[in-house]
Design a protein around this motif. Sequence first.
Motif, PDB file in Angstrom:
ATOM      1  N   MET A  10       0.886  -1.181  -0.038  1.00  0.00           N
ATOM      2  CA  MET A  10      -0.050   0.065  -0.011  1.00  0.00           C
ATOM      3  C   MET A  10       0.853   1.402  -0.076  1.00  0.00           C
ATOM      4  N   LEU A  11       0.507   2.291  -0.965  1.00  0.00           N
ATOM      5  CA  LEU A  11       1.318   3.380  -0.998  1.00  0.00           C
ATOM      6  C   LEU A  11       0.813   4.595   0.159  1.00  0.00           C
ATOM      7  N   ILE A  12       1.633   4.812   1.052  1.00  0.00           N
ATOM      8  CA  ILE A  12       1.323   5.596   2.058  1.00  0.00           C
ATOM      9  C   ILE A  12       2.222   6.867   1.818  1.00  0.00           C
ATOM     10  N   ALA A  13       1.574   8.250   2.024  1.00  0.00           N
ATOM     11  CA  ALA A  13       2.188   9.412   1.787  1.00  0.00           C
ATOM     12  C   ALA A  13       2.436  10.131   3.319  1.00  0.00           C
ATOM     13  N   GLY A  14       3.417  10.419   3.893  1.00  0.00           N
ATOM     14  CA  GLY A  14       3.987  10.948   4.824  1.00  0.00           C
ATOM     15  C   GLY A  14       3.990  12.562   4.671  1.00  0.00           C
ATOM     16  N   VAL A  15       3.408  13.403   5.320  1.00  0.00           N
ATOM     17  CA  VAL A  15       3.242  14.788   5.272  1.00  0.00           C
ATOM     18  C   VAL A  15       3.676  15.613   6.652  1.00  0.00           C
ATOM     19  N   ASP A  16       4.513  16.501   6.458  1.00  0.00           N
ATOM     20  CA  ASP A  16       4.990  17.307   7.671  1.00  0.00           C
ATOM     21  C   ASP A  16       5.153  18.562   7.077  1.00  0.00           C
ATOM     22  N   GLU A  17       5.167  19.796   7.968  1.00  0.00           N
ATOM     23  CA  GLU A  17       5.511  21.010   7.608  1.00  0.00           C
ATOM     24  C   GLU A  17       6.843  21.538   8.303  1.00  0.00           C
ATOM     25  N   ALA A  18       7.267  22.743   8.003  1.00  0.00           N
ATOM     26  CA  ALA A  18       8.189  23.560   8.744  1.00  0.00           C
ATOM     27  C   ALA A  18       7.961  24.863   8.714  1.00  0.00           C
ATOM     28  N   GLY A  19       8.126  25.447   9.824  1.00  0.00           N
ATOM     29  CA  GLY A  19       8.055  27.184   9.737  1.00  0.00           C
ATOM     30  C   GLY A  19       6.779  27.574  10.416  1.00  0.00           C
ATOM     31  N   ARG A  20       6.132  27.098  11.529  1.00  0.00           N
ATOM     32  CA  ARG A  20       5.068  27.547  11.987  1.00  0.00           C
ATOM     33  C   ARG A  20       5.496  28.657  12.938  1.00  0.00           C
ATOM     34  N   GLY A  21       6.690  28.549  13.367  1.00  0.00           N
ATOM     35  CA  GLY A  21       6.950  29.595  14.631  1.00  0.00           C
ATOM     36  C   GLY A  21       7.572  30.793  14.244  1.00  0.00           C
ATOM     37  N   PRO A  22       8.249  30.771  13.203  1.00  0.00           N
ATOM     38  CA  PRO A  22       8.847  32.012  12.765  1.00  0.00           C
ATOM     39  C   PRO A  22       8.248  33.356  12.509  1.00  0.00           C
ATOM     40  N   LEU A  23       8.890  34.483  12.600  1.00  0.00           N
ATOM     41  CA  LEU A  23       8.231  35.568  12.333  1.00  0.00           C
ATOM     42  C   LEU A  23       8.261  36.023  10.916  1.00  0.00           C
ATOM     43  N   ALA A  24       8.937  35.099  10.048  1.00  0.00           N
ATOM     44  CA  ALA A  24       9.033  35.832   8.721  1.00  0.00           C
ATOM     45  C   ALA A  24       9.337  34.462   7.648  1.00  0.00           C
ATOM     46  N   GLY A  25       8.726  34.766   6.400  1.00  0.00           N
ATOM     47  CA  GLY A  25       8.905  33.596   5.322  1.00  0.00           C
ATOM     48  C   GLY A  25       7.486  32.581   5.426  1.00  0.00           C
ATOM     49  N   PRO A  26       7.665  31.741   4.420  1.00  0.00           N
ATOM     50  CA  PRO A  26       6.648  30.827   4.250  1.00  0.00           C
ATOM     51  C   PRO A  26       6.574  29.720   5.235  1.00  0.00           C
ATOM     52  N   VAL A  27       5.419  29.146   5.232  1.00  0.00           N
ATOM     53  CA  VAL A  27       5.296  27.740   5.939  1.00  0.00           C
ATOM     54  C   VAL A  27       5.473  26.901   4.866  1.00  0.00           C
ATOM     55  N   ILE A  28       6.222  25.957   4.883  1.00  0.00           N
ATOM     56  CA  ILE A  28       6.704  25.084   3.957  1.00  0.00           C
ATOM     57  C   ILE A  28       6.121  23.405   4.428  1.00  0.00           C
ATOM     58  N   ALA A  29       5.414  22.646   3.471  1.00  0.00           N
ATOM     59  CA  ALA A  29       5.252  21.454   3.710  1.00  0.00           C
ATOM     60  C   ALA A  29       5.602  20.566   2.663  1.00  0.00           C
ATOM     61  N   ALA A  30       5.826  19.146   2.754  1.00  0.00           N
ATOM     62  CA  ALA A  30       6.341  18.435   2.134  1.00  0.00           C
ATOM     63  C   ALA A  30       5.491  16.937   2.444  1.00  0.00           C
ATOM     64  N   ALA A  31       5.247  16.517   1.302  1.00  0.00           N
ATOM     65  CA  ALA A  31       4.540  14.982   0.818  1.00  0.00           C
ATOM     66  C   ALA A  31       5.461  14.169   0.353  1.00  0.00           C
ATOM     67  N   VAL A  32       5.813  12.885   1.075  1.00  0.00           N
ATOM     68  CA  VAL A  32       6.681  11.840   0.424  1.00  0.00           C
ATOM     69  C   VAL A  32       6.110  10.557   0.284  1.00  0.00           C
ATOM     70  N   ILE A  33       6.012   9.857  -0.647  1.00  0.00           N
ATOM     71  CA  ILE A  33       5.739   8.449  -0.776  1.00  0.00           C
ATOM     72  C   ILE A  33       6.912   7.696  -1.170  1.00  0.00           C
ATOM     73  N   LEU A  34       7.426   6.850   0.390  1.00  0.00           N
ATOM     74  CA  LEU A  34       8.647   6.121   0.084  1.00  0.00           C
ATOM     75  C   LEU A  34       8.600   4.902  -0.928  1.00  0.00           C
ATOM     76  N   ASP A  35       9.527   4.342  -1.430  1.00  0.00           N
ATOM     77  CA  ASP A  35       9.640   3.202  -2.020  1.00  0.00           C
ATOM     78  C   ASP A  35      10.054   2.126  -1.316  1.00  0.00           C
ATOM     79  N   ALA A  36       9.245   0.980  -1.006  1.00  0.00           N
ATOM     80  CA  ALA A  36       9.558  -0.074  -0.072  1.00  0.00           C
ATOM     81  C   ALA A  36      10.542  -0.836  -0.758  1.00  0.00           C
ATOM     82  N   ARG A  37      10.982  -0.876  -1.885  1.00  0.00           N
ATOM     83  CA  ARG A  37      12.359  -1.355  -2.334  1.00  0.00           C
ATOM     84  C   ARG A  37      13.433  -0.794  -2.085  1.00  0.00           C
ATOM     85  N   ARG A  38      13.356   0.766  -1.801  1.00  0.00           N
ATOM     86  CA  ARG A  38      14.760   1.329  -1.452  1.00  0.00           C
ATOM     87  C   ARG A  38      14.559   1.873  -0.172  1.00  0.00           C
ATOM     88  N   SER A  39      15.250   1.414   0.897  1.00  0.00           N
ATOM     89  CA  SER A  39      15.282   1.703   2.160  1.00  0.00           C
ATOM     90  C   SER A  39      16.412   2.905   2.109  1.00  0.00           C
TER      91      SER A  39
END
Length: 216
Positions: free
Chosen positions: A1-30
């Motif tokens: 089953m393909l699972i996407a992990g999602v997390d963000e960076a930058g909630r606390g700063p006073l400047a700049g964007p908040v950035i999120a990433a989504a990643v689906i890992l390949d079970a064949r490539r650890s």
Amino acid sequence: MLIAGVDEAGRGPLAGPVIAAAVILDARRSIAGLADSKLLSAARRERLAAHIQAQARAWSIGRAEPEEIDRLNILNASLLAMQRAIAGLTVAPAQVLVDGNRCPVTRYPVRAIVQGDKTEPCISAASILAKVCRDRELLALEQRYPGYGFARHKGYPTRQHLQALAELGPCPSHRRSFAPVRKLLSVAAGAQGEGNDAQVAVRAGSSAAVACKPWT
């Protein structure tokens, strides 16, 4: 089953964007060494980010700009950045796992996991990509708006940043809704309303987003 992990960076700063990433890992490539990005050195994060991009089944970056953060609040802007990251995946996941206790709106089944960046490899991978991307953006902001120390503190409210903010005033990438910036602007507006010569100038410059360039 393909699972996407999602997390963000930058909630606390006073400047700049908040950035999120989504990643689906390949079970064949650890990928060895995946962990919460906050527990890794900058150099280690950079190396792992390159491995993640090269070996994952799919990955995507989403963002919300300072103007959106001010309009929506930081929680909703973070969820919007996550939603955009998920929508940018070129492979459809069967399930989405999100770090934290709130889920973005998505057409896929989604589940929030508190401290998931410590327990789920796909979320750990997302946290690394988001952190590396955002740190690179703040390095670019250092070049655009010198004097604030963005390269060092990455926009967080350190003593150095607060002092620079008081001396220089906010730049276009500062979040107006965050208390230290809002207070500074309020004081300046009050001083101007009273006819006082003292004022806090807004640093000139483009407010356009700094592109998060692909890793090479």
